[in-house]
Design a protein around this motif. Sequence first.
Motif, PDB file in Angstrom:
ATOM      1  N   PHE A 158     -10.898  -1.887   2.479  1.00  0.00           N
ATOM      2  CA  PHE A 158      -9.939  -2.382   1.330  1.00  0.00           C
ATOM      3  C   PHE A 158     -10.283  -3.423   0.452  1.00  0.00           C
ATOM      4  N   GLU A 159     -10.451  -2.934  -0.807  1.00  0.00           N
ATOM      5  CA  GLU A 159     -10.702  -4.218  -1.614  1.00  0.00           C
ATOM      6  C   GLU A 159      -9.674  -4.810  -2.624  1.00  0.00           C
ATOM      7  N   PRO A 160      -9.608  -5.975  -3.032  1.00  0.00           N
ATOM      8  CA  PRO A 160      -8.528  -6.447  -3.937  1.00  0.00           C
ATOM      9  C   PRO A 160      -8.630  -5.725  -5.043  1.00  0.00           C
ATOM     10  N   GLY A 161      -7.856  -5.047  -5.577  1.00  0.00           N
ATOM     11  CA  GLY A 161      -7.294  -4.569  -6.861  1.00  0.00           C
ATOM     12  C   GLY A 161      -7.139  -2.888  -6.618  1.00  0.00           C
ATOM     13  N   VAL A 162      -7.560  -2.418  -5.356  1.00  0.00           N
ATOM     14  CA  VAL A 162      -7.275  -0.986  -5.193  1.00  0.00           C
ATOM     15  C   VAL A 162      -5.883  -0.642  -4.933  1.00  0.00           C
ATOM     16  N   ASP A 163      -5.476   0.245  -5.531  1.00  0.00           N
ATOM     17  CA  ASP A 163      -4.185   0.804  -5.138  1.00  0.00           C
ATOM     18  C   ASP A 163      -4.087   1.605  -3.985  1.00  0.00           C
ATOM     19  N   VAL A 164      -2.788   1.185  -3.090  1.00  0.00           N
ATOM     20  CA  VAL A 164      -2.490   1.681  -1.682  1.00  0.00           C
ATOM     21  C   VAL A 164      -1.189   2.005  -1.575  1.00  0.00           C
ATOM     22  N   TYR A 165      -0.989   2.618  -0.664  1.00  0.00           N
ATOM     23  CA  TYR A 165       0.361   3.003  -0.066  1.00  0.00           C
ATOM     24  C   TYR A 165       0.307   3.143   1.395  1.00  0.00           C
ATOM     25  N   GLY A 166       1.603   2.966   1.938  1.00  0.00           N
ATOM     26  CA  GLY A 166       1.692   2.749   3.301  1.00  0.00           C
ATOM     27  C   GLY A 166       3.093   2.086   3.728  1.00  0.00           C
ATOM     28  N   PHE A 167       3.129   1.602   5.086  1.00  0.00           N
ATOM     29  CA  PHE A 167       4.345   1.163   5.507  1.00  0.00           C
ATOM     30  C   PHE A 167       4.179  -0.296   6.276  1.00  0.00           C
ATOM     31  N   GLY A 168       5.102  -0.922   6.029  1.00  0.00           N
ATOM     32  CA  GLY A 168       5.305  -2.317   6.554  1.00  0.00           C
ATOM     33  C   GLY A 168       6.177  -3.034   6.705  1.00  0.00           C
ATOM     34  N   HIS A 169       6.716  -3.993   7.590  1.00  0.00           N
ATOM     35  CA  HIS A 169       7.881  -4.598   7.358  1.00  0.00           C
ATOM     36  C   HIS A 169       7.993  -5.747   6.280  1.00  0.00           C
ATOM     37  N   GLY A 170       9.157  -5.456   5.471  1.00  0.00           N
ATOM     38  CA  GLY A 170       9.085  -6.444   4.364  1.00  0.00           C
ATOM     39  C   GLY A 170       8.644  -5.933   2.903  1.00  0.00           C
ATOM     40  N   ALA A 171       8.844  -4.749   2.730  1.00  0.00           N
ATOM     41  CA  ALA A 171       8.199  -4.209   1.443  1.00  0.00           C
ATOM     42  C   ALA A 171       9.060  -4.692   0.246  1.00  0.00           C
ATOM     43  N   PHE A 172      10.711  -4.926   0.505  1.00  0.00           N
ATOM     44  CA  PHE A 172      11.556  -5.120  -0.530  1.00  0.00           C
ATOM     45  C   PHE A 172      11.161  -6.411  -1.138  1.00  0.00           C
ATOM     46  N   ALA A 173       9.920  -6.519  -1.601  1.00  0.00           N
ATOM     47  CA  ALA A 173       9.565  -7.908  -2.176  1.00  0.00           C
ATOM     48  C   ALA A 173       8.216  -7.892  -3.080  1.00  0.00           C
ATOM     49  N   GLU A 174       8.016  -8.788  -3.675  1.00  0.00           N
ATOM     50  CA  GLU A 174       6.692  -8.645  -4.688  1.00  0.00           C
ATOM     51  C   GLU A 174       5.494  -8.608  -3.868  1.00  0.00           C
ATOM     52  N   TYR A 175       5.358  -9.174  -2.572  1.00  0.00           N
ATOM     53  CA  TYR A 175       4.294  -9.084  -1.860  1.00  0.00           C
ATOM     54  C   TYR A 175       4.633  -8.658  -0.337  1.00  0.00           C
ATOM     55  N   VAL A 176       3.680  -7.913   0.453  1.00  0.00           N
ATOM     56  CA  VAL A 176       4.030  -7.683   1.714  1.00  0.00           C
ATOM     57  C   VAL A 176       2.549  -7.692   2.454  1.00  0.00           C
ATOM     58  N   ALA A 177       2.761  -8.289   3.688  1.00  0.00           N
ATOM     59  CA  ALA A 177       1.203  -8.258   4.576  1.00  0.00           C
ATOM     60  C   ALA A 177       1.510  -6.844   5.374  1.00  0.00           C
ATOM     61  N   VAL A 178       0.599  -6.065   5.241  1.00  0.00           N
ATOM     62  CA  VAL A 178       0.792  -4.629   6.130  1.00  0.00           C
ATOM     63  C   VAL A 178      -0.528  -4.664   6.920  1.00  0.00           C
ATOM     64  N   PRO A 179      -0.421  -4.327   8.285  1.00  0.00           N
ATOM     65  CA  PRO A 179      -1.451  -3.986   9.070  1.00  0.00           C
ATOM     66  C   PRO A 179      -2.389  -2.851   8.486  1.00  0.00           C
ATOM     67  N   ARG A 180      -3.674  -3.029   8.454  1.00  0.00           N
ATOM     68  CA  ARG A 180      -4.595  -2.268   7.724  1.00  0.00           C
ATOM     69  C   ARG A 180      -4.327  -0.634   8.249  1.00  0.00           C
ATOM     70  N   THR A 181      -4.005  -0.561   9.605  1.00  0.00           N
ATOM     71  CA  THR A 181      -3.889   0.679  10.150  1.00  0.00           C
ATOM     72  C   THR A 181      -2.577   1.630   9.580  1.00  0.00           C
ATOM     73  N   ARG A 182      -1.769   1.047   8.743  1.00  0.00           N
ATOM     74  CA  ARG A 182      -0.707   1.539   8.095  1.00  0.00           C
ATOM     75  C   ARG A 182      -0.635   1.644   6.800  1.00  0.00           C
ATOM     76  N   LEU A 183      -2.029   1.674   6.068  1.00  0.00           N
ATOM     77  CA  LEU A 183      -2.299   1.823   4.720  1.00  0.00           C
ATOM     78  C   LEU A 183      -3.283   2.755   4.514  1.00  0.00           C
ATOM     79  N   ALA A 184      -3.415   3.499   3.312  1.00  0.00           N
ATOM     80  CA  ALA A 184      -4.447   4.189   2.867  1.00  0.00           C
ATOM     81  C   ALA A 184      -4.438   4.210   1.284  1.00  0.00           C
ATOM     82  N   PRO A 185      -5.603   4.387   0.651  1.00  0.00           N
ATOM     83  CA  PRO A 185      -5.653   4.577  -1.020  1.00  0.00           C
ATOM     84  C   PRO A 185      -4.529   5.363  -1.265  1.00  0.00           C
ATOM     85  N   MET A 186      -4.003   4.981  -2.507  1.00  0.00           N
ATOM     86  CA  MET A 186      -2.785   5.948  -3.186  1.00  0.00           C
ATOM     87  C   MET A 186      -3.242   7.296  -3.610  1.00  0.00           C
TER      88      MET A 186
END
Length: 324
Positions: A89-117
């Motif tokens: 995952f590189e900065p600037g890439v669009d992703v989608y996924g699931f992680g606690h705290g997404a009702f916010a401008e930024y969220v830290a998500v485990p990489r195992t719960r993300l994929a390219p959009m």
Amino acid sequence: MKAIVQDRYGAPGDVLRLAEVGLPEVGDEDVLVRVRASSANPWDWHFIRGEPVLLRPAGIGGVRRPKFLIPGGDLAGTVERVGSRVTGFEPGVDVYGFGHGAFAEYVAVPRTRLAPMPAGLSFEQAAAVPLAAVTALQCLRAGGIAPGQHVLVVGASGGVGTFAVQIAKHLGARVSGVCSTPHVDLVQGLGADQVIDYTRDDFTAGTAKYDLVLQLGGTYSPAAIRRVLPPHGTLIQSSGDGGRWLGPVGNMIKAAVLNRFTKPSLKAFTATVTAEALNEIKDLIESGRIIPVIGRTFPLTQAAAAVELVEKGSPPGKVVVVVD
Ligand SMILES: NC(=O)c1ccc[n+]([C@@H]2O[C@H](COP(=O)([O-])OP(=O)(O)OC[C@H]3O[C@@H](n4cnc5c(N)ncnc54)[C@H](OP(=O)(O)O)[C@@H]3O)[C@@H](O)[C@H]2O)c1
């Protein structure tokens, strides 16, 4: 950053407020995402209310106060930076996924719960996908779906059900869906071969049999659903109303107990959003097999209204929360 926060359990409209908070900590295996959109799931109000109460010690939250101060799970956005052990995952890439705290401008998500959009989707559309689509796929797999089977999706117009109808059709099943009158046309349009309006007909009292039933809506007991299953049939139980204390777990326990004494297989099911499942869903979207259905959209400042609408259960498909 701006975020929706809660410091006590309660109704979304009572306990959620917009606040200015610090950026989340980014662990070695995490990806910091600039969130552009999120979406509301029943999962959110369970966490916001701390219900089912009996599950608080098992991870839903703290016994007295919420463990997660920022609600929201589904997300679509852009990678801001990655933890020291994250590759792919590189900065600037669009992703989608699931992680606690997404009702916010930024969220830290485990990489195992993300994929390219998925290509071709807006952030709003992509945010409507993760938990609902992955649950639909995993429920159908857990039920052993096979081409030619007759699958009944109870709750076919909901967040999970709209994906389940489309994925079951793609996997070669004959699909019947259960929903309310205003959503019959939508479910038909998603490919269902037959739609049962639950305000007029009770499928558990009918003579039709189904190889696989996904229970995603309503309060039918596993014993009632067993009546429409042949001996080789399977129920995947993912909803129910055991009240504040048990919630959907009540029906899941009933299914597990009854399963010991009955031929059809009655299974309780819990989904896990993984990168692998998100990538599989991405392929289905990009090949035109499935599309997200969005019932309503709210700005971040009205996240509480979005969650309340899901809890009340009136719009079809997903309720999206736009972050900027
Ligand atoms: N176990 C897991 O891992 C997991 C993950 C995700 C979701 N879930 C659960 O799965 C369920 C569905 O989630 P969702 O996001 O799809 O919820 P949703 O968007 O609120 O959808 C609920 C669905 O239930 C239908 N429904 C309401 N009353 C009904 C009745 N009496 N008979 C038949 N259908 C009825 C609704 O139809 P109308 O809108 O037409 O009335 C709608 O299609 C929820 O219980 C959720 O907690 C479980």
